[in-house]
Design a protein around this motif. Structure first.
Motif, PDB file in Angstrom:
ATOM      1  N   MET A 145       0.841  -1.176   0.000  1.00 43.47           N
ATOM      2  CA  MET A 145       0.000   0.000   0.000  1.00 43.47           C
ATOM      3  C   MET A 145       0.890   1.245   0.000  1.00 43.47           C
ATOM      4  SD  MET A 145      -3.315   0.679   2.159  1.00 43.47           S
ATOM      5  CE  MET A 145      -4.290   2.058   1.708  1.00 43.47           C
ATOM      6  N   ARG A 146       0.446   2.260  -0.685  1.00 40.77           N
ATOM      7  CA  ARG A 146       1.217   3.496  -0.791  1.00 40.77           C
ATOM      8  C   ARG A 146       0.740   4.496   0.270  1.00 40.77           C
ATOM      9  NH1 ARG A 146       3.095   6.037  -6.386  1.00 40.77           N
ATOM     10  NH2 ARG A 146       3.776   3.889  -6.457  1.00 40.77           N
ATOM     11  N   TYR A 147       1.701   5.096   0.972  1.00 39.88           N
ATOM     12  CA  TYR A 147       1.432   6.114   1.980  1.00 39.88           C
ATOM     13  C   TYR A 147       2.315   7.326   1.707  1.00 39.88           C
ATOM     14  CZ  TYR A 147      -0.801   2.507   4.860  1.00 39.88           C
ATOM     15  OH  TYR A 147      -1.620   1.518   5.328  1.00 39.88           O
ATOM     16  N   THR A 148       1.801   8.502   2.050  1.00 44.03           N
ATOM     17  CA  THR A 148       2.615   9.706   2.038  1.00 44.03           C
ATOM     18  C   THR A 148       2.847  10.120   3.478  1.00 44.03           C
ATOM     19  OG1 THR A 148       1.741  10.421  -0.091  1.00 44.03           O
ATOM     20  CG2 THR A 148       2.774  12.112   1.278  1.00 44.03           C
ATOM     21  N   LEU A 149       4.113  10.294   3.826  1.00 44.44           N
ATOM     22  CA  LEU A 149       4.484  10.799   5.139  1.00 44.44           C
ATOM     23  C   LEU A 149       4.643  12.304   4.990  1.00 44.44           C
ATOM     24  CD1 LEU A 149       7.208   8.147   6.083  1.00 44.44           C
ATOM     25  CD2 LEU A 149       4.728   8.034   6.423  1.00 44.44           C
ATOM     26  N   LEU A 150       3.783  13.069   5.645  1.00 48.86           N
ATOM     27  CA  LEU A 150       3.811  14.527   5.580  1.00 48.86           C
ATOM     28  C   LEU A 150       4.520  15.033   6.830  1.00 48.86           C
ATOM     29  CD1 LEU A 150       0.280  14.026   4.680  1.00 48.86           C
ATOM     30  CD2 LEU A 150       1.489  15.666   3.270  1.00 48.86           C
ATOM     31  N   LEU A 151       5.615  15.726   6.650  1.00 44.30           N
ATOM     32  CA  LEU A 151       6.457  16.151   7.766  1.00 44.30           C
ATOM     33  C   LEU A 151       6.141  17.599   8.135  1.00 44.30           C
ATOM     34  CD1 LEU A 151       9.834  14.704   6.447  1.00 44.30           C
ATOM     35  CD2 LEU A 151       8.023  13.523   7.688  1.00 44.30           C
ATOM     36  N   TYR A 152       5.637  17.801   9.340  1.00 42.91           N
ATOM     37  CA  TYR A 152       5.314  19.134   9.854  1.00 42.91           C
ATOM     38  C   TYR A 152       6.267  19.467  10.985  1.00 42.91           C
ATOM     39  CZ  TYR A 152       0.842  18.774   7.416  1.00 42.91           C
ATOM     40  OH  TYR A 152      -0.138  18.648   6.455  1.00 42.91           O
ATOM     41  N   TYR A 153       6.820  20.664  10.950  1.00 44.00           N
ATOM     42  CA  TYR A 153       7.710  21.084  12.022  1.00 44.00           C
ATOM     43  C   TYR A 153       7.868  22.598  12.014  1.00 44.00           C
ATOM     44  CZ  TYR A 153      10.740  20.081   7.971  1.00 44.00           C
ATOM     45  OH  TYR A 153      11.272  19.979   6.712  1.00 44.00           O
ATOM     46  N   PRO A 154       8.362  23.170  13.132  1.00 44.39           N
ATOM     47  CA  PRO A 154       8.598  24.611  13.181  1.00 44.39           C
ATOM     48  C   PRO A 154       9.615  25.021  12.125  1.00 44.39           C
ATOM     49  CG  PRO A 154       8.755  23.646  15.369  1.00 44.39           C
ATOM     50  CD  PRO A 154       8.689  22.511  14.383  1.00 44.39           C
ATOM     51  N   GLU A 155       9.549  26.284  11.716  1.00 42.47           N
ATOM     52  CA  GLU A 155      10.453  26.789  10.682  1.00 42.47           C
ATOM     53  C   GLU A 155      11.364  27.893  11.218  1.00 42.47           C
ATOM     54  OE1 GLU A 155       8.372  26.380   6.402  1.00 42.47           O
ATOM     55  OE2 GLU A 155       7.671  28.052   7.628  1.00 42.47           O
ATOM     56  N   PRO A 156      12.342  27.537  12.013  1.00 42.50           N
ATOM     57  CA  PRO A 156      13.278  28.579  12.435  1.00 42.50           C
ATOM     58  C   PRO A 156      14.123  29.022  11.235  1.00 42.50           C
ATOM     59  CG  PRO A 156      14.009  26.434  13.211  1.00 42.50           C
ATOM     60  CD  PRO A 156      12.669  26.238  12.561  1.00 42.50           C
ATOM     61  N   THR A 157      14.648  30.222  11.302  1.00 41.89           N
ATOM     62  CA  THR A 157      15.498  30.716  10.226  1.00 41.89           C
ATOM     63  C   THR A 157      16.858  30.033  10.302  1.00 41.89           C
ATOM     64  OG1 THR A 157      16.443  32.511  11.534  1.00 41.89           O
ATOM     65  CG2 THR A 157      14.389  32.986  10.316  1.00 41.89           C
ATOM     66  N   ALA A 158      17.609  30.137   9.229  1.00 44.38           N
ATOM     67  CA  ALA A 158      18.963  29.574   9.207  1.00 44.38           C
ATOM     68  C   ALA A 158      19.811  30.203  10.311  1.00 44.38           C
ATOM     69  CB  ALA A 158      19.601  29.796   7.837  1.00 44.38           C
ATOM     70  N   GLU A 159      19.609  31.487  10.560  1.00 43.12           N
ATOM     71  CA  GLU A 159      20.368  32.169  11.613  1.00 43.12           C
ATOM     72  C   GLU A 159      20.000  31.621  12.990  1.00 43.12           C
ATOM     73  OE1 GLU A 159      18.552  33.984   9.194  1.00 43.12           O
ATOM     74  OE2 GLU A 159      20.371  34.111   7.978  1.00 43.12           O
ATOM     75  N   GLU A 160      18.699  31.346  13.202  1.00 45.50           N
ATOM     76  CA  GLU A 160      18.259  30.787  14.482  1.00 45.50           C
ATOM     77  C   GLU A 160      18.806  29.378  14.690  1.00 45.50           C
ATOM     78  OE1 GLU A 160      13.941  32.978  15.027  1.00 45.50           O
ATOM     79  OE2 GLU A 160      14.060  31.221  13.735  1.00 45.50           O
ATOM     80  N   LEU A 161      18.883  28.601  13.623  1.00 41.62           N
ATOM     81  CA  LEU A 161      19.382  27.225  13.724  1.00 41.62           C
ATOM     82  C   LEU A 161      20.887  27.164  13.866  1.00 41.62           C
ATOM     83  CD1 LEU A 161      17.281  25.230  11.117  1.00 41.62           C
ATOM     84  CD2 LEU A 161      17.372  24.865  13.571  1.00 41.62           C
ATOM     85  N   GLY A 162      21.561  27.902  13.030  1.00 46.78           N
ATOM     86  CA  GLY A 162      23.019  27.844  13.003  1.00 46.78           C
ATOM     87  C   GLY A 162      23.506  26.780  12.052  1.00 46.78           C
ATOM     88  N   PRO A 163      24.729  26.935  11.525  1.00 44.69           N
ATOM     89  CA  PRO A 163      25.247  26.015  10.508  1.00 44.69           C
ATOM     90  C   PRO A 163      25.406  24.575  10.996  1.00 44.69           C
ATOM     91  CG  PRO A 163      26.889  27.670  11.118  1.00 44.69           C
ATOM     92  CD  PRO A 163      25.621  28.031  11.814  1.00 44.69           C
ATOM     93  N   GLU A 164      25.746  24.384  12.250  1.00 48.38           N
ATOM     94  CA  GLU A 164      25.935  23.023  12.770  1.00 48.38           C
ATOM     95  C   GLU A 164      24.610  22.260  12.805  1.00 48.38           C
ATOM     96  OE1 GLU A 164      27.268  21.047  16.914  1.00 48.38           O
ATOM     97  OE2 GLU A 164      28.664  22.539  16.086  1.00 48.38           O
ATOM     98  N   ALA A 165      23.543  22.911  13.272  1.00 47.25           N
ATOM     99  CA  ALA A 165      22.231  22.257  13.324  1.00 47.25           C
ATOM    100  C   ALA A 165      21.707  21.970  11.915  1.00 47.25           C
ATOM    101  CB  ALA A 165      21.237  23.123  14.094  1.00 47.25           C
ATOM    102  N   ILE A 166      21.951  22.891  10.993  1.00 40.85           N
ATOM    103  CA  ILE A 166      21.532  22.670   9.606  1.00 40.85           C
ATOM    104  C   ILE A 166      22.261  21.462   9.027  1.00 40.85           C
ATOM    105  CG2 ILE A 166      21.595  23.621   7.266  1.00 40.85           C
ATOM    106  CD1 ILE A 166      21.084  26.391   8.574  1.00 40.85           C
ATOM    107  N   ALA A 167      23.553  21.389   9.233  1.00 38.91           N
ATOM    108  CA  ALA A 167      24.337  20.253   8.723  1.00 38.91           C
ATOM    109  C   ALA A 167      23.881  18.942   9.365  1.00 38.91           C
ATOM    110  CB  ALA A 167      25.832  20.487   8.969  1.00 38.91           C
ATOM    111  N   ASP A 168      23.618  18.965  10.676  1.00 39.96           N
ATOM    112  CA  ASP A 168      23.128  17.763  11.364  1.00 39.96           C
ATOM    113  C   ASP A 168      21.786  17.318  10.779  1.00 39.96           C
ATOM    114  OD1 ASP A 168      25.337  17.755  13.037  1.00 39.96           O
ATOM    115  OD2 ASP A 168      24.253  18.601  14.759  1.00 39.96           O
ATOM    116  N   GLY A 169      20.888  18.269  10.544  1.00 42.71           N
ATOM    117  CA  GLY A 169      19.579  17.947   9.970  1.00 42.71           C
ATOM    118  C   GLY A 169      19.706  17.370   8.574  1.00 42.71           C
TER     119      GLY A 169
END
Length: 128
Positions: free
Chosen positions: A1-25
């Protein structure tokens, strides 16, 4: 059976996340997509641009109404999708729980009712 996984999450800015968190994600989602692909269940995956570049349209009295921004004004936005082909909901649940964003947002699991393939619809009408 086919399913779509829809991913919902907060949208912090790149500045709020930082380069390390972006790379980890990015590494986490790369590993997740690779695991789905290696298991032979991945049909497609899409990472969406941030919701602030969304355009939403509707018809009111036959007139097109264009709204800049997402349909829902909420703290979480749809950030991406994974379409998977698995035996049943239990299989979809197993993969959804492994989505990196499940730990900081929500994953909606939606079964596919129909899909457009080679000029025609395949599947069954939606239930509910």
């Amino acid at each position: 059976m086919r399913y779509t996984l829809l991913l919902y999450y907060p949208e912090p800015t790149a500045e709020e996340l930082g380069p390390e968190a972006i790379a980890d994600g990015m590494r986490a989602f790369q590993a997740y997509a690779k695991a789905l692909e290696d298991a032979g269940v991945l049909v497609s995956a899409e990472v969406l641009q941030p919701s602030n570049v969304t355009t939403t349209v509707s018809l009111t009295g036959g007139e097109l109404v264009v709204h800049e921004g997402p349909f829902a004004d909420s703290t979480e936005q749809l950030g991406g999708t994974f379409v998977i082909e698995v035996a049943d909901l239990d299989g979809a649940l197993g993969w959804a729980r492994q989505a990196p964003s499940a730990s900081w947002g929500h994953v909606e699991i939606r079964p596919t009712a129909t899909r457009w393939v080679d000029g025609s619809w395949l599947g069954t009408p939606p239930v509910g």
